[in-house]
Design a protein around this motif. Sequence first.
Motif, mmCIF file in Angstrom:
data_model
loop_
_atom_site.group_PDB
_atom_site.id
_atom_site.type_symbol
_atom_site.label_atom_id
_atom_site.label_comp_id
_atom_site.label_asym_id
_atom_site.label_seq_id
_atom_site.Cartn_x
_atom_site.Cartn_y
_atom_site.Cartn_z
ATOM 1 N N LEU A 128 0.600 -1.035 -0.254
ATOM 2 C CA LEU A 128 -0.662 0.007 0.066
ATOM 3 C C LEU A 128 0.744 1.353 -0.019
ATOM 4 C CD1 LEU A 128 -2.759 -0.873 2.774
ATOM 5 C CD2 LEU A 128 -2.558 -0.673 0.445
ATOM 6 N N GLU A 129 1.894 1.071 1.023
ATOM 7 C CA GLU A 129 2.063 2.131 0.733
ATOM 8 C C GLU A 129 4.088 3.216 -0.062
ATOM 9 O OE1 GLU A 129 3.541 2.945 5.873
ATOM 10 O OE2 GLU A 129 4.740 2.037 4.861
ATOM 11 N N LYS A 130 3.763 1.675 -0.708
ATOM 12 C CA LYS A 130 4.898 1.679 -2.375
ATOM 13 C C LYS A 130 3.929 1.575 -3.417
ATOM 14 C CE LYS A 130 8.649 -0.419 0.370
ATOM 15 N NZ LYS A 130 9.659 -1.436 0.340
ATOM 16 N N ARG A 131 2.875 1.100 -3.353
ATOM 17 C CA ARG A 131 2.838 0.822 -4.778
ATOM 18 C C ARG A 131 0.953 1.690 -4.828
ATOM 19 N NH1 ARG A 131 3.920 -2.563 -9.581
ATOM 20 N NH2 ARG A 131 5.988 -2.536 -8.889
ATOM 21 N N PHE A 132 0.630 2.049 -4.050
ATOM 22 C CA PHE A 132 -0.742 2.832 -4.193
ATOM 23 C C PHE A 132 -0.425 3.874 -3.146
ATOM 24 C CE2 PHE A 132 -4.684 3.633 -1.450
ATOM 25 C CZ PHE A 132 -5.727 3.651 -2.701
ATOM 26 N N ALA A 133 -0.395 4.542 -2.016
ATOM 27 C CA ALA A 133 -0.038 6.194 -1.545
ATOM 28 C C ALA A 133 0.621 5.650 -0.236
ATOM 29 C CB ALA A 133 -1.192 6.022 -1.457
ATOM 30 N N PRO A 134 1.971 6.214 -0.106
ATOM 31 C CA PRO A 134 2.540 6.766 1.714
ATOM 32 C C PRO A 134 1.557 6.870 3.410
ATOM 33 C CG PRO A 134 3.853 7.232 -0.077
ATOM 34 C CD PRO A 134 2.309 7.705 -0.407
ATOM 35 N N ASP A 135 0.365 7.283 2.593
ATOM 36 C CA ASP A 135 -0.096 7.984 3.370
ATOM 37 C C ASP A 135 -1.486 7.230 3.512
ATOM 38 O OD1 ASP A 135 -1.572 8.410 5.871
ATOM 39 O OD2 ASP A 135 -1.003 10.862 5.820
ATOM 40 N N PHE A 136 -1.690 5.778 3.143
ATOM 41 C CA PHE A 136 -3.035 5.227 2.454
ATOM 42 C C PHE A 136 -4.538 5.148 3.921
ATOM 43 C CE2 PHE A 136 -0.930 1.937 4.315
ATOM 44 C CZ PHE A 136 -2.066 0.960 5.488
ATOM 45 N N LEU A 137 -3.516 5.936 5.223
ATOM 46 C CA LEU A 137 -4.849 6.616 5.758
ATOM 47 C C LEU A 137 -5.867 7.415 5.771
ATOM 48 C CD1 LEU A 137 -3.746 3.966 8.851
ATOM 49 C CD2 LEU A 137 -5.178 3.755 7.580
ATOM 50 N N ASP A 138 -5.116 8.239 5.176
ATOM 51 C CA ASP A 138 -5.095 9.294 4.906
ATOM 52 C C ASP A 138 -6.331 9.753 3.881
ATOM 53 O OD1 ASP A 138 -5.318 12.332 3.649
ATOM 54 O OD2 ASP A 138 -4.611 13.236 5.479
ATOM 55 N N GLN A 139 -7.832 10.503 4.506
ATOM 56 C CA GLN A 139 -9.164 10.596 3.165
ATOM 57 C C GLN A 139 -8.483 11.236 1.616
ATOM 58 O OE1 GLN A 139 -12.604 11.573 4.488
ATOM 59 N NE2 GLN A 139 -13.472 11.416 2.500
ATOM 60 N N LYS A 140 -8.153 11.989 2.167
ATOM 61 C CA LYS A 140 -7.407 13.390 0.583
ATOM 62 C C LYS A 140 -6.404 12.445 -0.051
ATOM 63 C CE LYS A 140 -6.405 17.606 -0.414
ATOM 64 N NZ LYS A 140 -5.855 19.109 -0.244
ATOM 65 N N VAL A 141 -5.525 11.694 0.644
ATOM 66 C CA VAL A 141 -4.477 10.962 0.075
ATOM 67 C C VAL A 141 -4.963 10.296 -0.505
ATOM 68 C CG1 VAL A 141 -2.397 10.119 -0.011
ATOM 69 C CG2 VAL A 141 -2.816 11.986 2.017
ATOM 70 N N ALA A 142 -5.636 9.346 -0.078
ATOM 71 C CA ALA A 142 -6.533 7.724 -0.650
ATOM 72 C C ALA A 142 -7.495 8.078 -2.044
ATOM 73 C CB ALA A 142 -6.674 6.320 0.347
ATOM 74 N N ARG A 143 -8.180 8.497 -2.104
ATOM 75 C CA ARG A 143 -9.184 9.066 -2.514
ATOM 76 C C ARG A 143 -8.248 9.477 -4.034
ATOM 77 N NH1 ARG A 143 -12.683 12.758 -5.268
ATOM 78 N NH2 ARG A 143 -14.770 12.365 -5.252
ATOM 79 N N ALA A 144 -7.114 10.284 -3.337
ATOM 80 C CA ALA A 144 -6.472 10.914 -5.124
ATOM 81 C C ALA A 144 -6.055 9.729 -5.386
ATOM 82 C CB ALA A 144 -5.987 12.428 -4.140
ATOM 83 N N ALA A 145 -5.160 9.010 -4.893
ATOM 84 C CA ALA A 145 -4.342 7.752 -5.031
ATOM 85 C C ALA A 145 -5.306 7.009 -6.649
ATOM 86 C CB ALA A 145 -3.307 6.843 -4.121
ATOM 87 N N PHE A 146 -6.470 6.537 -5.594
ATOM 88 C CA PHE A 146 -7.599 6.031 -5.831
ATOM 89 C C PHE A 146 -7.767 6.584 -8.028
ATOM 90 C CE2 PHE A 146 -12.010 4.690 -6.548
ATOM 91 C CZ PHE A 146 -11.854 3.340 -6.845
ATOM 92 N N GLU A 147 -7.874 7.399 -7.313
ATOM 93 C CA GLU A 147 -8.566 8.169 -8.733
ATOM 94 C C GLU A 147 -7.866 8.284 -9.521
ATOM 95 O OE1 GLU A 147 -11.383 11.539 -8.628
ATOM 96 O OE2 GLU A 147 -10.000 11.871 -6.920
ATOM 97 N N ARG A 148 -6.172 8.258 -8.882
ATOM 98 C CA ARG A 148 -5.045 8.312 -10.125
ATOM 99 C C ARG A 148 -4.934 6.839 -10.716
ATOM 100 N NH1 ARG A 148 -2.531 10.183 -6.172
ATOM 101 N NH2 ARG A 148 -1.036 8.807 -5.911
ATOM 102 N N HIS A 149 -4.651 6.189 -9.694
ATOM 103 C CA HIS A 149 -4.143 4.677 -10.247
ATOM 104 C C HIS A 149 -5.335 4.339 -11.387
ATOM 105 C CE1 HIS A 149 -4.299 -0.044 -9.513
ATOM 106 N NE2 HIS A 149 -5.695 0.406 -10.363
ATOM 107 N N ASN A 150 -7.090 4.571 -11.614
ATOM 108 C CA ASN A 150 -7.934 4.068 -12.468
ATOM 109 C C ASN A 150 -7.773 4.872 -13.659
ATOM 110 O OD1 ASN A 150 -9.341 2.102 -10.411
ATOM 111 N ND2 ASN A 150 -10.231 4.086 -9.742
ATOM 112 N N ASP A 151 -7.293 5.981 -13.475
ATOM 113 C CA ASP A 151 -6.601 6.910 -14.741
ATOM 114 C C ASP A 151 -5.904 6.783 -15.652
ATOM 115 O OD1 ASP A 151 -9.030 8.771 -14.322
ATOM 116 O OD2 ASP A 151 -7.672 10.312 -13.331
#
Length: 203
Positions: A128-151
């Motif tokens: 999660l930290e290396k392939r998704f988002a370092p601070d994956f428990l943060d809502q703003k960070v995780a949501r942005a990472a989710f959208e970035r992944h899909n894009d």
Amino acid sequence: MGLRVVGAGLGRTGTMSLKLALEKLLDGPCYHMLEVFPRPDHVAKWQQAIDGDMPDWSELFADFVAAVDWPAGAFWRELSEAYPVAPVLLSVRDPDDWWRSADKTIWEVFRTEGEPNDAWRKMVTDLLEKRFAPDFLDQKVARAAFERHNDEVRATIDPKRLVEWRPGDGWEPLCSMLGIEVPDEPYPHTNTTEEFRSRAGFG
């Protein structure tokens, strides 16, 4: 056996139901995080991949016809290249709905203190930290990472090869992708937030 479908969607996008659906359609096992739990050797191989040393994918997926969910979804680039004929299945959902689901399920696991030397927990945390988002428990960070992944998946995979699927789409996109008839039975629906929390002992 070789993967016939490469799942690029992340956890909490209907992947457990997709696992069951693809197993029905392809008449074989579909890889999912649940398949990692009973296989310590797979935990080690995913850790190896996260650390930059890709395993032998054909060996890892020797008994499987498809792969969805984490950890495979985090390696969609590598798997789409390793299985160039397989369609790439991107399971998505509304980012806010996804966050609420992840927040009450997967993230809850990582807010609790784990067992020392838990190789699975270390592997997933590193994933999660290396392939998704370092601070994956943060809502703003995780949501942005989710959208970035899909894009990134949409921008990279040939549209003729990419199949985008949302919970609620049911059998049709999957059957169209595989060129087979729609089963005469309801699409599976499992691993809801409530089921996950009950299984994990969150109440």
